[in-house]
Design a protein around this motif. Sequence first.
Motif, short mmCIF file in Angstrom:
data_model
loop_
_atom_site.label_atom_id
_atom_site.label_comp_id
_atom_site.label_asym_id
_atom_site.label_seq_id
_atom_site.Cartn_x
_atom_site.Cartn_y
_atom_site.Cartn_z
N PRO A 25 0.82 -1.21 0.00
CA PRO A 25 0.00 0.00 0.00
C PRO A 25 0.86 1.27 0.00
N MET A 26 0.34 2.29 -0.66
CA MET A 26 1.18 3.41 -1.07
C MET A 26 1.05 4.62 -0.13
N ASN A 27 2.19 5.16 0.23
CA ASN A 27 2.28 6.44 0.93
C ASN A 27 2.70 7.50 -0.10
N GLY B 59 -2.54 6.07 -0.20
CA GLY B 59 -3.41 5.03 0.33
C GLY B 59 -3.84 4.02 -0.72
N LYS B 60 -3.21 4.06 -1.89
CA LYS B 60 -3.56 3.13 -2.96
C LYS B 60 -2.99 1.74 -2.70
N VAL B 61 -3.81 0.71 -2.96
CA VAL B 61 -3.35 -0.68 -2.96
C VAL B 61 -3.43 -1.16 -4.41
N PHE B 62 -2.30 -1.52 -4.98
CA PHE B 62 -2.27 -1.88 -6.40
C PHE B 62 -3.07 -3.15 -6.65
N ARG B 63 -3.88 -3.12 -7.70
CA ARG B 63 -4.74 -4.24 -8.05
C ARG B 63 -3.95 -5.35 -8.73
N PRO B 64 -4.47 -6.58 -8.72
CA PRO B 64 -3.77 -7.68 -9.39
C PRO B 64 -3.49 -7.42 -10.86
N ASP B 65 -4.43 -6.78 -11.57
CA ASP B 65 -4.19 -6.53 -13.00
C ASP B 65 -3.09 -5.49 -13.20
N ASP C 7 -7.38 2.92 0.47
CA ASP C 7 -7.55 1.49 0.70
C ASP C 7 -6.50 0.89 1.62
N GLY C 8 -5.53 1.71 2.06
CA GLY C 8 -4.50 1.17 2.94
C GLY C 8 -3.58 2.27 3.45
N SER C 9 -2.66 1.90 4.35
CA SER C 9 -1.65 2.79 4.93
C SER C 9 -2.20 3.52 6.15
N TYR C 10 -1.50 4.60 6.55
CA TYR C 10 -1.86 5.45 7.69
C TYR C 10 -2.51 6.75 7.26
N TYR D 283 3.23 -1.28 4.71
CA TYR D 283 1.84 -1.23 5.17
C TYR D 283 1.07 -2.48 4.76
N GLU D 284 1.76 -3.58 4.56
CA GLU D 284 1.14 -4.79 4.01
C GLU D 284 -0.07 -5.27 4.81
N HIS D 285 -0.06 -5.08 6.13
CA HIS D 285 -1.16 -5.56 6.97
C HIS D 285 -2.20 -4.48 7.26
N LEU D 286 -2.09 -3.34 6.60
CA LEU D 286 -3.02 -2.23 6.83
C LEU D 286 -3.78 -1.94 5.54
N THR D 287 -4.69 -2.84 5.19
CA THR D 287 -5.57 -2.64 4.04
C THR D 287 -7.01 -2.70 4.53
N PHE D 288 -7.90 -2.02 3.79
CA PHE D 288 -9.25 -1.78 4.29
C PHE D 288 -10.31 -2.25 3.31
N GLY D 289 -11.46 -2.61 3.85
CA GLY D 289 -12.57 -3.03 3.02
C GLY D 289 -12.23 -4.27 2.22
N ASN D 290 -12.54 -4.23 0.93
CA ASN D 290 -12.27 -5.38 0.06
C ASN D 290 -10.85 -5.38 -0.50
N ALA D 291 -10.08 -4.34 -0.23
CA ALA D 291 -8.71 -4.29 -0.75
C ALA D 291 -7.84 -5.32 -0.03
#
Length: 388
Positions: free
Chosen positions: A168-170, A173-179, A313-316, A201-209
């Motif tokens: 997840p990106m600082n 807050g973006k979590v890159f999608r599989p595609d 979708d992630g991070s702080y 931030y690998e363990h800090l993802t939210f919702g369906n991300a």
Amino acid sequence: MKSLNTMLSGLPTTIFTVMSALAVQYDAINLGQGFPDTEGPADLIEAAAAALRDGRNQYPPLTGVPELRAAVARSNARFYGIEVDPATEIVVTSGATEAITASLMAIVDPGDEVVVLEPLYDTYLPVVRALGAVARPVRLTPPDWSLPRAALEAAFGPRTKAILLNSPMNPTGKVFRPDELAFIADLLTRHDAYAICDEVYEHLTFGNARHLPLMALPGMRERCVRIGSAGKSFSLTGWKVGYVTAPAAIAACVAKAHQLLTFTTAPNLQRAVAVGLDKDTDYFTTLAADMQDRRDQLSEGLRAAGFDILPCDGSYFVIADIRPTGFAGDDVAFCRALTERCRVAAIPVSAFYDTPDAPRHLVRFAFCKKKEVLAEAVARIQAGVRTL
């Protein structure tokens, strides 16, 4: 007298230092820097204290104590199905920033090109340039921060050695999608390049991300360096314990760089982090759920104050668009005014860009704070933002 190092002496004071100093000056709530204001798990702290008393306080092994290397290997397998040899494919570092630096040192030669994605963590570019490499920035576009595939493909060329990927990106807050990861993987294969993956931030993802390491994709095992951080996974940022997972040949070179930078990391902290990585999966699920709750609390409060809130979708961190508030200046002026008049500190997102014409209407807030602190920050902002 002769001049000092040109690159380092030319670096400006970071915006984080500037805003933190302002926060102190105006007794502001600091939502600029991304560190929790609560202690991490008590059992880890007790494990670290006990490990100070059992006679293992001399230099630990260069690549890390066996307990932690084994725990990192188990964590890779448990969460992502990545099987690694803890003896040859794990290197423990003094924080993730050192891990990033050591990994770049291990892979990059002067003149090589490194693709980076803007907005980006502020350590990346100075290290790339200090090694004599050339950064090739590719800009993600708000509000959804989707991967600009044509621009990314154009940034790769015969001199491309690596991409620096933060997910997840600082600060976004973006979590890159599989595609998106599959597209990056194809570019790496076609250009015979590596990926240095900042996944703190690998363990800090939210919702369906869900976080998916690039290393877990087909054909990527031998091209990827994966970096984790105890500071982010256990809310113990001051411990500065990072860990690198990489193929044996790369890990050996990372270890040589680590030897030159810090040589080793406090053994008692390493052994405590090993306890943490073996925690039940419920710990990590609860950590993410708690942080998501704080994200929602801050986001809802900022919306009520008149901001537009970008997806996170992630991070702080959550990013707010200041334009709906009616503020006439740019993001830097807004953050200064917010600190001085509302007594809440944030970070202008333009500080995370190196290329011209960076967005000047976005501000980053950290939500990794106590709920009562977030509530007070929101109250101050709602009371004063329209008067800035």
